[in-house]
Every structure is written in C-alpha cells, then in structure tokens.
Design an enzyme around this catalytic site. Structure first.
Site, short mmCIF file in Angstrom:
data_model
loop_
_atom_site.label_atom_id
_atom_site.label_comp_id
_atom_site.label_asym_id
_atom_site.label_seq_id
_atom_site.Cartn_x
_atom_site.Cartn_y
_atom_site.Cartn_z
N ARG A 1 -54.27 41.74 105.16
CA ARG A 1 -54.41 40.88 106.34
C ARG A 1 -53.11 40.26 106.82
O ARG A 1 -53.04 39.73 107.91
CB ARG A 1 -55.51 39.84 106.10
N GLU B 1 -56.85 35.17 91.37
CA GLU B 1 -57.97 34.46 90.74
C GLU B 1 -58.86 35.44 89.99
O GLU B 1 -59.55 35.09 89.05
CB GLU B 1 -58.83 33.81 91.82
O1 PRP Z 1 -52.65 33.14 97.07
P1 PRP Z 1 -53.40 34.23 96.35
O2 PRP Z 1 -54.30 33.69 95.25
O3 PRP Z 1 -52.51 35.31 95.86
O4 PRP Z 1 -54.44 34.86 97.38
C1 PRP Z 1 -54.09 35.17 98.69
C2 PRP Z 1 -54.23 36.63 98.98
O5 PRP Z 1 -55.60 37.02 98.75
C3 PRP Z 1 -56.09 37.71 99.87
O6 PRP Z 1 -55.78 39.08 99.81
P2 PRP Z 1 -56.52 40.11 98.85
O7 PRP Z 1 -55.71 40.29 97.59
O8 PRP Z 1 -57.94 39.70 98.68
O9 PRP Z 1 -56.37 41.48 99.63
P3 PRP Z 1 -56.88 41.95 101.06
O10 PRP Z 1 -56.03 41.25 102.11
O11 PRP Z 1 -56.58 43.41 100.99
O12 PRP Z 1 -58.33 41.64 101.17
C4 PRP Z 1 -55.30 37.12 101.04
O13 PRP Z 1 -55.29 37.98 102.16
C5 PRP Z 1 -53.93 36.90 100.46
O14 PRP Z 1 -53.08 38.04 100.56
N1 ADE Z 2 -60.56 33.23 100.82
C1 ADE Z 2 -60.37 32.96 99.55
N2 ADE Z 2 -61.13 32.04 98.95
C2 ADE Z 2 -60.93 31.78 97.64
N3 ADE Z 2 -60.00 32.35 96.88
C3 ADE Z 2 -59.21 33.28 97.45
N4 ADE Z 2 -58.22 34.02 96.95
C4 ADE Z 2 -57.76 34.79 97.93
N5 ADE Z 2 -58.44 34.60 99.06
C5 ADE Z 2 -59.36 33.64 98.80
#
Ligand code: PRP
Ligand code: ADE
Length: 160
Positions: A47, A84
């Site tokens: 994203r 997480e």
């Molecule tokens: O601060 P953090 O705990 O590292 O979390 C934040 C990250 O988590 C989500 O991505 P995700 O890894 O779910 O991937 P996606 O964008 O492909 O869904 C979000 O888009 C951030 O990149």
């Molecule tokens: N939207 C979300 N809510 C909680 N934990 C997250 N970690 C990454 N994205 C998150």
C-alpha cells in the site's frame, strides 16, 4: 492482508482517505522536500505504492519500490523484519539508489514500525541518508514512532 488475532479495523481502505489523503500528503511533503531536498522517494509494497508514486511525481523525485521477496527481476538487497504476526522481508534493486542520496520513505500505515525500520535499514546499508518518513495513518498504541528513534516521521492521521 488479514491475520488471525490482529484487529485491522484501522486500515487505509476503511478510512476512505484516497484522493484527499494523497493531496494532503503531497502538499506537506512538497514543503518538506523543499526544506530537506530529499530524492528519491521510496515506497513499501503493497500500500506504500498507492501514495509513493503520486508523491514522487509531485515533488520531482524518482520513485524506488521496496518489494516483497522474489518479485524484483534483477539483483537485490534484502532486509528481514518482524511484524505483529511474524516476519517478512523487503527487497530493493541493487543500484536503484546511490550512496549520499537523501531519501523520503513512504508507507500507508505505521503500526509497530517494523516495516519502516526495515526500509530505513535497507537504505542506510547502501549509504543513503533517510531524511524523512511519511505515513498516512499512525496507530500510536503500537509505539512504532519510538522504534524509529530520532528519524522524523510525518503522519496525516493518528488513530486510536
Ligand atoms: O508498522 P508495522 O507493524 O510494520 O506495520 C505496517 C505495515 O503493515 C501493513 O502492511 P502489510 O505487511 O500487512 O502488507 P500489505 O501492504 O501487503 O498488506 C501496512 O501497509 C504497513 O506496510
Ligand atoms: N491496520 C493494522 N491494524 C493493526 N495492526 C497492524 N499492523 C499492520 N497494519 C495493521
């Protein structure tokens, strides 16, 4: 991606910040860029790719994608990090950035800060100076900002 046991009710998609969020990010980051002179803009898959390219275009910076593993076709350097809900890895093409450049790191959301820290580490390993990080949403209860230490972080919306 949804993960068992992790509430994701503060996701970008549910905040409906699309165009106005991008507009506000561009306007603030335009000012930051004028002050710090940052180039390139880097964004984290997936994203971070929604906001990174329009911001890069608006501030006249090259956009450098940081991708999930095994997506980039050329030689890469990678950085593993914890989330997480486990571990993940991001990769960047060797030669995509040059030592001494001043980078802006863009993502949609900061939760624990693991993803942004990994992006910063990756850039700093090749001699790039990360001068600013920018996210649309911060989940402050997960204390990601603390993990960034003294790296400047701009967020548009802080959500509890
Ligand atoms: O601060 P953090 O705990 O590292 O979390 C934040 C990250 O988590 C989500 O991505 P995700 O890894 O779910 O991937 P996606 O964008 O492909 O869904 C979000 O888009 C951030 O990149
Ligand atoms: N939207 C979300 N809510 C909680 N934990 C997250 N970690 C990454 N994205 C998150």
């Amino acid at each position: 991606m949804p993960h068992v046991g992790i509430p994701r009710d503060q996701d970008l998609e549910r905040c409906n910040l699309g165009v106005c969020g991008t507009d506000s990010m561009v306007s603030v980051l335009g000012d930051i860029t004028a002050t710090f002179g940052c180039m390139p803009a880097t964004g984290v898959e997936a994203r971070g790719f929604i906001f990174g390219p329009p911001i890069a275009l608006a501030i006249g910076a090259k956009f450098v994608p940081m991708r999930k593993p095994n997506k980039l076709p050329g030689e890469v350097i990678s950085e593993e990090y914890s989330l997480e809900y486990g571990t993940d890895k991001i990769e960047m093409h060797v030669g995509a950035v040059q030592a001494g450049e001043r980078a802006l790191v863009i993502d949609d959301l900061i939760a624990t800060g693991g993803t942004l820290c990994a992006a910063i580490n990756l850039l700093e390993r090749v001699g790039v100076n990360v001068v600013e990080c920018a996210c649309v949403i911060e989940l402050p209860e997960l204390k990601g900002r603390e993990r960034l230490g003294d790296k400047p972080l701009f967020v548009l919306v802080s959500s509890t």
